[in-house]
Design an enzyme around this catalytic site. Structure first.
Site, PDB file in Angstrom:
ATOM      1  N   ASP A 487       0.822  -1.358   0.020  1.00  0.00           N
ATOM      2  CA  ASP A 487      -0.060   0.046   0.012  1.00  0.00           C
ATOM      3  C   ASP A 487       0.821   1.418  -0.133  1.00  0.00           C
ATOM      4  OD1 ASP A 487      -2.835  -0.924  -0.047  1.00  0.00           O
ATOM      5  OD2 ASP A 487      -2.826  -1.430   2.119  1.00  0.00           O
TER       6      ASP A 487
HETATM    7  C1  BGC Z   1       0.406   1.162   6.141  1.00  0.00           C
HETATM    8  C2  BGC Z   1       0.118  -0.044   5.519  1.00  0.00           C
HETATM    9  C3  BGC Z   1      -1.386  -0.302   5.268  1.00  0.00           C
HETATM   10  C4  BGC Z   1      -1.959   1.011   5.047  1.00  0.00           C
HETATM   11  C5  BGC Z   1      -3.468   0.951   4.918  1.00  0.00           C
HETATM   12  C6  BGC Z   1      -0.299   2.282   5.686  1.00  0.00           C
HETATM   13  O1  BGC Z   1      -0.057   3.535   6.507  1.00  0.00           O
HETATM   14  O2  BGC Z   1       1.907   1.267   6.329  1.00  0.00           O
HETATM   15  O3  BGC Z   1       0.671  -1.156   5.834  1.00  0.00           O
HETATM   16  O4  BGC Z   1      -1.654  -1.325   4.464  1.00  0.00           O
HETATM   17  O5  BGC Z   1      -1.684   2.228   5.653  1.00  0.00           O
HETATM   18  O6  BGC Z   1      -4.099   2.066   4.945  1.00  0.00           O
HETATM   19  C1  NOJ Z   2      -1.497  -3.899   5.551  1.00  0.00           C
HETATM   20  C2  NOJ Z   2      -2.653  -3.937   4.860  1.00  0.00           C
HETATM   21  O1  NOJ Z   2      -3.820  -4.225   5.510  1.00  0.00           O
HETATM   22  C3  NOJ Z   2      -2.563  -4.716   3.756  1.00  0.00           C
HETATM   23  O2  NOJ Z   2      -3.655  -4.440   2.706  1.00  0.00           O
HETATM   24  C4  NOJ Z   2      -1.263  -4.243   2.850  1.00  0.00           C
HETATM   25  O3  NOJ Z   2      -1.075  -5.311   1.681  1.00  0.00           O
HETATM   26  C5  NOJ Z   2      -0.171  -4.495   3.684  1.00  0.00           C
HETATM   27  N1  NOJ Z   2      -0.187  -3.711   5.054  1.00  0.00           N
HETATM   28  C6  NOJ Z   2       1.183  -3.758   3.036  1.00  0.00           C
HETATM   29  O4  NOJ Z   2       1.187  -2.461   2.628  1.00  0.00           O
END
Ligand code: BGC
Ligand code: NOJ
Length: 814
Positions: A487
């Site tokens: 993400d």
């Molecule tokens: C996080 C990710 C997550 C995303 C979801 C980010 O701030 O680092 O792990 O998937 O937010 O919105």
């Molecule tokens: C957490 C999120 O829930 C997931 O959708 C994502 O793939 C990972 N972070 C990596 O960014």
């Protein structure tokens, strides 16, 4: 340093020191009513939606860290001393403190001055309430007079509004008290037809419902004035902060034990039966009273607890293993499976790290979660799949998340994450492999919940696949969109404004940046879809999916291979990401893990190279980091990934979610030692001894362990709600132990460590119990199978033709 120990026989983790490095939590409830509970009774409860139907308050990120809970106080009437048997909130020094976190329940207790007290907290199956069974035993030689107090703080339902809108909320709070039951009815007078209740099995010596009356001015939960005084004040809340507190007096002979049952519950009345008498403003309690009476009876509460135990026994009994490694056994048999259920129930909404107000159910996350729980709850998996598919957009794209109460997609954190649609194929495929329920593909499912737009689920999968074909970039690789699995790799965001969301900001038209990871996922999804199509008799279609996958594989080889490993992406300038030519971020785990998982490069040595490079550049003793070298500064063209200090989260943290892709990659290469070694590095049980460093619970996975660039290398964060649960379970069960569901039957293909003499397992699959034993005779992975004593060809065991319900499988590895 350990803070407790596993009790595998009882499927419990027993915490023996209350001041764990972080609150170590558990989940109560598994259907509609849920709670989180820490080892010192902190936490909160909600009905279905942690934001919109929050029953009790919790103060996230407070000091002390874990604050707000299901607190019990005891007061010795003779000495006036008072304490909490769960340590918090009074933090008196206790004897024999223990917290037993089990499957859907938690028991916390201790002894002080000869008074032993334990509270067992659980949510009965099929009910919207939680039971607290407080047992108090007098271990003194003399009589004891004890006052027992319960306490909770009500949330005014919408947890977001509750924490911000004080000009209104300080006026709306309302309660009713009738006999030993406190009813919380804020907003019941207007548009809500639900209320909460906090009941007690014993006659009350007093109650409080106004926080200030209970705590006293300028005092906290560690020393409530009314507890200190030994008498609750019978306050009735009008506005401000409604709470629930009961006082019960206990006279205990030496050796005597008494039990008090408290219930915290949620109830909805039919809209036309809200009040009694009709026309009044008094809650109609007739419909809820039988439930309250039932569970206030300790015998019935015990019976409900027994039912809960059986429920978990039967769920976990579906897959049990006995391997030479007790960490593996414990996680597969108990905790990892349990975490998969919790993750399914919560998605990413409520944990110690997810505030319950931020995130709904993720499209990508929920589909991946299926991999870990589909065998335990196939009917609910089916429902989840159909709900997810109903939020899919007509383009085949997806909202990134939806709200569980409304089941509607929401745009709060955007859409256009171009990996999303493919996870639906992965999820449905896992469901079909587990259940053989092909009827799901014919279910009419709308697009974007639009009535009239229904098409068979199968068409949703077709659109998922086409979505990428219609969104290819300059190299023929999939355009990344907002981001892919990572993400934080935001290649079209280019945000230079503080506070802007990386998830929703777009400053580029998205026509250039491409993802090699999505390409690998596409290849994988295409093959899964082809297998489904061919079994539906759609041979030509199957061939075209395979052809598209093959074409993409060729593109990956041409434009996604960096010489020693798979590239990660191309940015908006068409520049490589995850290449030896980059200054930072030269190699990434996702594309390497997933391309090999998808089988790319197994024949020509590229997969081997990719896995070796991963080991060389990314593997650490605490797990495999996302990328190297970590980004040392903010890169406008990369987005959130470079917003994290080096070693944390997506910026070269150890993302435990994606480590299993490499485990599976190693298994596909036949390297069982490497696969299991990676598995063990992040296995929480295997990290129990380093609890002071790891900090999170040793019984569940955390999303992230700080990477080698971080000053706190080895420190875990974000436990419980993470795709890590499902992927680790899937990797160990289906690829390392190799007991793999396929569309046709159960495939047995272990790739276990060379020094394991074998293992045994029981797997209930499509109604048949398979007793499996694997014996190692040589060092390789070649397997010879016999089923009920008869050798079979190949390694897929199909369901017995004669309807037998129990089958013995023996496998010899050589
Ligand atoms: C996080 C990710 C997550 C995303 C979801 C980010 O701030 O680092 O792990 O998937 O937010 O919105
Ligand atoms: C957490 C999120 O829930 C997931 O959708 C994502 O793939 C990972 N972070 C990596 O960014």
């Amino acid at each position: 340093m350990k803070f407790g120990h596993f009790d595998d026989r009882n499927r419990e983790y027993v915490i023996t020191q209350p001041d764990t490095p972080l609150p170590w939590i558990n989940y109560l409830g598994c259907q509609a009513y849920f709670g989180i509970i820490s080892n010192t009774a902190g936490g909160y409860s909600f009905y279905r939606d942690a934001r919109l139907r929050r029953l009790t308050r919790y103060r996230y990120n407070n000091a002390p860290f874990d604050f707000g809970g299901r607190y019990v106080y005891l007061r010795d009437e003779e000495s006036g001393q008072f304490w909490s048997p769960s340590w918090q909130p009074t933090r008196r020094e206790l004897e024999n403190y223990s917290c037993r976190h089990g499957m859907g329940y938690t028991v916390i207790g201790s002894t002080l001055g000869g008074i032993e007290a334990h509270t067992r907290y659980f949510v009965p199956l099929d009910e919207n309430l939680e039971v607290w069974q407080l047992t108090v035993t007098n271990r003194r030689k003399s009589k004891a007079q004890i006052s027992a107090f319960s306490s909770i703080e009500f949330c005014l339902w919408d947890a977001q509004d509750d924490a911000t809108n004080f000009q209104r909320n300080f006026n709306t709070g309302q309660v009713e008290v009738e006999e030993s039951v406190i009813y919380h009815k804020t907003e019941y007078r207007e548009r809500r037809n639900h209320f909460a209740y906090f009941a007690c099995s014993e006659p009350l010596a007093g109650f409080d419902t106004q926080r200030e009356a209970f705590l006293g001015r300028y005092r906290g939960w560690d020393s409530p004035a009314a507890v200190e005084a030994g008498q609750l004040t019978n306050s009735v809340a009008h506005g401000w902060a409604p709470i629930g507190a009961h006082q019960v007096k206990l006279d205990l002979e030496p050796g005597e034990t008494k039990q008090i049952v408290f219930l915290l519950g949620y109830h909805e009345n039919p809209v036309d039966q809200k009040f009694d008498p009709p026309g009044s403003q008094t809650i109609n309690k007739a419909l809820v009273k039988p439930t309250i009476a039932k569970y206030l009876d300790p015998v019935k509460a015990d019976a409900a607890f027994e039912r809960l135990r059986q429920y978990w026994d039967s769920l976990l009994g579906i897959f049990q293993v006995e391997t030479p490694d007790f960490h593996t056994n414990r996680m597969v048999n108990i905790w990892n499976a349990y975490q998969c259920m919790a993750t399914f129930n919560m998605s990413r909404s409520a944990s110690f790290y997810e505030s319950g107000i931020g995130r709904g159910l993720g499209f990508r996350d929920s589909n991946q979660d299926l991999l870990g729980f589909v065998h335990m709850a196939p009917a609910r998996a089916r429902e989840r799949i159909l709900d997810l598919a109903a939020t899919q957009l007509p383009t085949g794209g997806a909202y990134h998340q939806y709200q569980p109460l409304t089941k509607r997609g929401n745009n709060d954190i955007g859409g256009g994450f171009n990996d999303d649609p493919h996870w639906l194929i992965v999820g449905v495929s896992a469901y079909l492999k587990e259940t053989g329920d092909w009827s799901i593909l014919d279910e009419p499912v709308p697009y974007d919940n639009e009535a009239g737009s229904e098409q068979p689920l199968y068409e949703h999968l077709q659109r998922s696949f086409r979505y990428t074909l219609e969104r290819l970039g300059p190299h023929g690789l999939p355009l990344i969109g907002r981001a892919d699995w990572n993400d934080c790799l935001n290649l079209n965001c280019f945000s230079d404004t503080p506070g802007q969301s990386f998830q929703t900001t777009t400053n580029k038209d998205g026509k250039v940046a491409e993802s090699v990871f999505i390409a690998g996922l596409f290849v994988h999804a295409g093959r899964e879809l082809a297998a489904i199509a061919s079994r539906r008799g759609l041979a030509a279609e199957a061939t075209s999916y395979l052809a598209e996958s093959a074409k993409m594989e060729a593109v990956i080889r041409e434009h996604g291979w960096d010489g020693g490993w798979f590239l990660r992406a191309y940015d908006d300038f068409g520049a490589k990401i995850g290449s030896k030519d980059c200054e930072e971020g030269k190699i990434f785990i996702e594309s390497n893990g997933f391309c090999v998982l998808a089988g790319i490069g197994l024949e020509d040595g590229t997969a081997l190279k990719a896995m070796d490079a991963t080991r060389e550049h990314l593997a650490t003793k605490h797990g495999i980091v996302v990328q190297q070298p970590a980004y040392s500064r903010y890169y406008l063209n990369l987005g959130e990934i470079s917003s994290y200090p080096p070693g944390y989260k997506e910026n070269a943290g150890i993302f435990c979610h994606v480590n299993p892709w490499v485990m599976i990659g190693e298994a596909r290469l036949g390297r069982g030692d490497a696969a299991h070694d990676y598995y063990s590095r992040i296995n929480p049980s295997a990290r129990e001894e380093i609890g002071e460093l790891h900090r999170c619970e040793p019984y569940v996975y955390a999303q992230m362990i700080a990477g080698k660039d971080a000053p706190t290398f080895g420190e875990a964060k974000n436990s419980w709600l993470t795709g890590t649960a499902a992927w680790n379970y899937y990797a160990i069960a289906q690829w390392i132990l190799g007991i793999r569901t396929t569309l046709d039957g159960l495939e047995i293909a272990p790739v276990i460590p060379t020094n394991w003499p074998g293992f045994t397992a029981t797997r209930i699959f499509r109604g048949v119990t398979y007793n499996i034993s694997i014996e190692r005779k040589g060092e390789g992975n070649l397997i010879a199978l016999s089923v009920d004593g008869k050798p079979i060809e190949g390694n897929v065991v199909t369901p017995p033709a004669d309807g037998r319900k129990e089958v013995t499988i023996k496998g010899i590895l050589s």
